[in-house]
Design an enzyme around this catalytic site. Sequence first.
Site, mmCIF file in Angstrom:
data_model
loop_
_atom_site.group_PDB
_atom_site.id
_atom_site.type_symbol
_atom_site.label_atom_id
_atom_site.label_comp_id
_atom_site.label_asym_id
_atom_site.label_seq_id
_atom_site.Cartn_x
_atom_site.Cartn_y
_atom_site.Cartn_z
ATOM 1 N N TYR A 68 -39.134 -43.637 -15.319
ATOM 2 C CA TYR A 68 -39.657 -42.761 -16.474
ATOM 3 C C TYR A 68 -38.740 -43.224 -17.800
ATOM 4 O O TYR A 68 -37.820 -43.531 -17.771
ATOM 5 C CB TYR A 68 -39.461 -41.481 -16.329
ATOM 6 C CG TYR A 68 -40.359 -40.891 -15.299
ATOM 7 C CD1 TYR A 68 -41.637 -40.436 -15.671
ATOM 8 C CD2 TYR A 68 -40.133 -40.799 -14.004
ATOM 9 C CE1 TYR A 68 -42.720 -39.925 -14.755
ATOM 10 C CE2 TYR A 68 -40.979 -40.170 -13.203
ATOM 11 C CZ TYR A 68 -42.384 -39.952 -13.422
ATOM 12 O OH TYR A 68 -43.292 -39.327 -12.534
ATOM 13 N N GLN A 102 -48.922 -38.347 -15.592
ATOM 14 C CA GLN A 102 -49.679 -37.935 -14.918
ATOM 15 C C GLN A 102 -51.003 -37.773 -15.543
ATOM 16 O O GLN A 102 -51.004 -37.488 -16.712
ATOM 17 C CB GLN A 102 -49.512 -36.706 -14.119
ATOM 18 C CG GLN A 102 -48.221 -37.006 -13.325
ATOM 19 C CD GLN A 102 -48.143 -35.870 -12.068
ATOM 20 O OE1 GLN A 102 -48.787 -35.141 -12.062
ATOM 21 N NE2 GLN A 102 -46.899 -35.794 -11.413
ATOM 22 N N ASN A 126 -42.134 -40.069 -0.543
ATOM 23 C CA ASN A 126 -41.991 -40.376 -2.052
ATOM 24 C C ASN A 126 -40.655 -40.253 -2.173
ATOM 25 O O ASN A 126 -40.320 -38.887 -1.822
ATOM 26 C CB ASN A 126 -42.925 -39.363 -2.506
ATOM 27 C CG ASN A 126 -42.664 -39.108 -4.255
ATOM 28 O OD1 ASN A 126 -43.014 -39.701 -4.903
ATOM 29 N ND2 ASN A 126 -41.888 -37.927 -4.361
ATOM 30 N N GLU A 127 -39.774 -40.837 -2.946
ATOM 31 C CA GLU A 127 -38.555 -40.643 -3.671
ATOM 32 C C GLU A 127 -37.918 -39.981 -2.506
ATOM 33 O O GLU A 127 -36.960 -38.953 -2.339
ATOM 34 C CB GLU A 127 -38.556 -39.487 -4.728
ATOM 35 C CG GLU A 127 -39.439 -40.096 -5.965
ATOM 36 C CD GLU A 127 -39.010 -39.517 -7.435
ATOM 37 O OE1 GLU A 127 -38.577 -38.576 -7.631
ATOM 38 O OE2 GLU A 127 -39.456 -40.135 -8.318
ATOM 39 N N GLU A 183 -44.939 -44.479 -10.173
ATOM 40 C CA GLU A 183 -44.781 -43.481 -11.448
ATOM 41 C C GLU A 183 -44.110 -43.900 -12.582
ATOM 42 O O GLU A 183 -42.843 -44.685 -12.427
ATOM 43 C CB GLU A 183 -43.758 -42.301 -10.511
ATOM 44 C CG GLU A 183 -44.509 -41.521 -9.839
ATOM 45 C CD GLU A 183 -43.766 -40.341 -9.204
ATOM 46 O OE1 GLU A 183 -42.708 -39.605 -10.024
ATOM 47 O OE2 GLU A 183 -43.923 -39.776 -8.156
HETATM 48 O O1 AHR Z 1 -44.216 -36.899 -11.570
HETATM 49 C C1 AHR Z 1 -43.198 -35.946 -11.722
HETATM 50 C C2 AHR Z 1 -42.350 -35.918 -10.544
HETATM 51 O O2 AHR Z 1 -41.365 -37.057 -10.936
HETATM 52 C C3 AHR Z 1 -42.864 -36.478 -9.071
HETATM 53 O O3 AHR Z 1 -43.241 -35.250 -8.415
HETATM 54 C C4 AHR Z 1 -41.594 -36.903 -8.529
HETATM 55 O O4 AHR Z 1 -41.825 -38.195 -7.338
HETATM 56 C C5 AHR Z 1 -40.836 -37.563 -9.621
HETATM 57 O O5 AHR Z 1 -39.486 -37.345 -9.617
#
Ligand code: AHR
Length: 512
Positions: A262, A364, A193-194, A316
């Site tokens: 995001y 989330q 992840n990332e 995400e």
């Molecule tokens: O969703 C919050 C965070 O955002 C996650 O843990 C991470 O993968 C991203 O940077």
Amino acid sequence: MRQIILLIIIGMWAATSIAQNKVVAHADAAKTQISKHIYGHFAEHLGRVIYDGIYVGDDNTKIPNTDGVRNDVITALKDLNIPNLRWPGGCFADTYHWKEAIGPKGERIPIENLSWGNYREDNSFGTHEFLNLCELLGAEPYLAVNMNSGTVQEAVEWVQYVNHANGTSHLTDLREKNGRNKPWRVTYWGIGNESWDCGGHMTADYYVNLYKRYATAMTNYYNSEGLFRIAVGPGFPDYNWTETIMREIPDRRIEGLSIHHYAVNWEHRSSSYEFTDEEYFMIMEKAWFMEEFITKNDEVMNKYDPDKRVALIVDEWGGWYDPDPRGNGALYQQNTIRDAMIAGITLNIFNNHADRVRMANLAQTVNALQSVILTKDEKMILTPTYHVMEMYKVHQDAMLVPLEIKSKDFVQGDKKLQAVSVSASKDASGKMHISLTNIDNQTGQKVDISLNGFKAKNVSGRILTSQKVQDHNTFDNPAKVTPKKFDGAKIKGNSVMVNMPPISVVVLELAE
Ligand code: AHR
């Protein structure tokens, strides 16, 4: 005379504050299925997402639950037809050791949540609780493997523990001993992840080599069929990362590439429910960037995978603002009509890229970032984002109807954005659904939709809107923003004429 002048002025105002938009829908060219997995969710061990928001434990709680999971949350997620759930993180997954959270509750190993505030977790919600929850919801689990502080062996053993047939090894014996006889058969596995950030600050070249070790060892020549391995892709416009993955990983070792985006202004994060018009516009700009981000990643992928075998997984996405301290949890924020706008345009973008985007996960699910559900003790509310996901669920597994869209601009100063976003699909029963979002907070939009290959006899619809873009639901007023019947669409010959108010999401159903 004064009345006539007033009427003329009102007429002129109405003419200028309602804009014209044109859409052509090619129902006769619907060839691509919109995967239901585009409507997926993400729940991380963070703040009050898992503990309190989803899991309240089975003893000493007045909150009605099934095996410790809140019944109100189960019902709400089922009503969304939740297709999949990603877990346990996020950054949390990058330090998670699954073996610490199996077996009798009293014997589990308490841990410090290193990613989200260094608080203690008792690990009472682990692999069994998560996979049983997915079964209860009818959702596909999507597990994120710890590629940072974990080992290849740990990942391999997780696959064996949850997927392999009884009697195969000490791991499947252990699963049986812990109360689960048959394997869960988890299909979706995120490898890291990332990894360019909290997942290890790796370079793309380093990640690719490590990925190959995981992807190879987690499968083998006998059972690799059926495992869907998702590699880490970029979370910002680093198309070289995508290029490295697509060039270096052999076809047989990758099924999906994940990206994160995001709608956030990192330099200036402001309140989730008190914000200016400028801040609203800025977030809409960030939300629309998803279109460019997907298009450019797709272009790179097309060079190595023109048949689009490897799926793009946006695992995400969502709006990200200053945490709201009233929610008492890391990354808790309110959810307003602004979030409904983000959801409306983002889901339309995903639908329109359904040939490449085949899974997505809203960040989330409960009590963090752009949640569909907020909880406070025994109370629960559904957010405007929930209602958009619910209205749009008609697109799940339907056939994408290609569109030509000519939209008016949403203007602020010298900046402009597309005001109206649209996507459409035809379902198995032959009905067509069209989802439209007008992000302009001042101007209503008239949208003229011409239908090719579809003779609409009947149109009905629902709308989600409110007076102010800051409007939201609260525990005292949980139904301030809810979908209503929409009467603003009329059939005229081969077209549907739609009249949308400012800041609105409309979903139409057309029948022949
Ligand atoms: O969703 C919050 C965070 O955002 C996650 O843990 C991470 O993968 C991203 O940077």
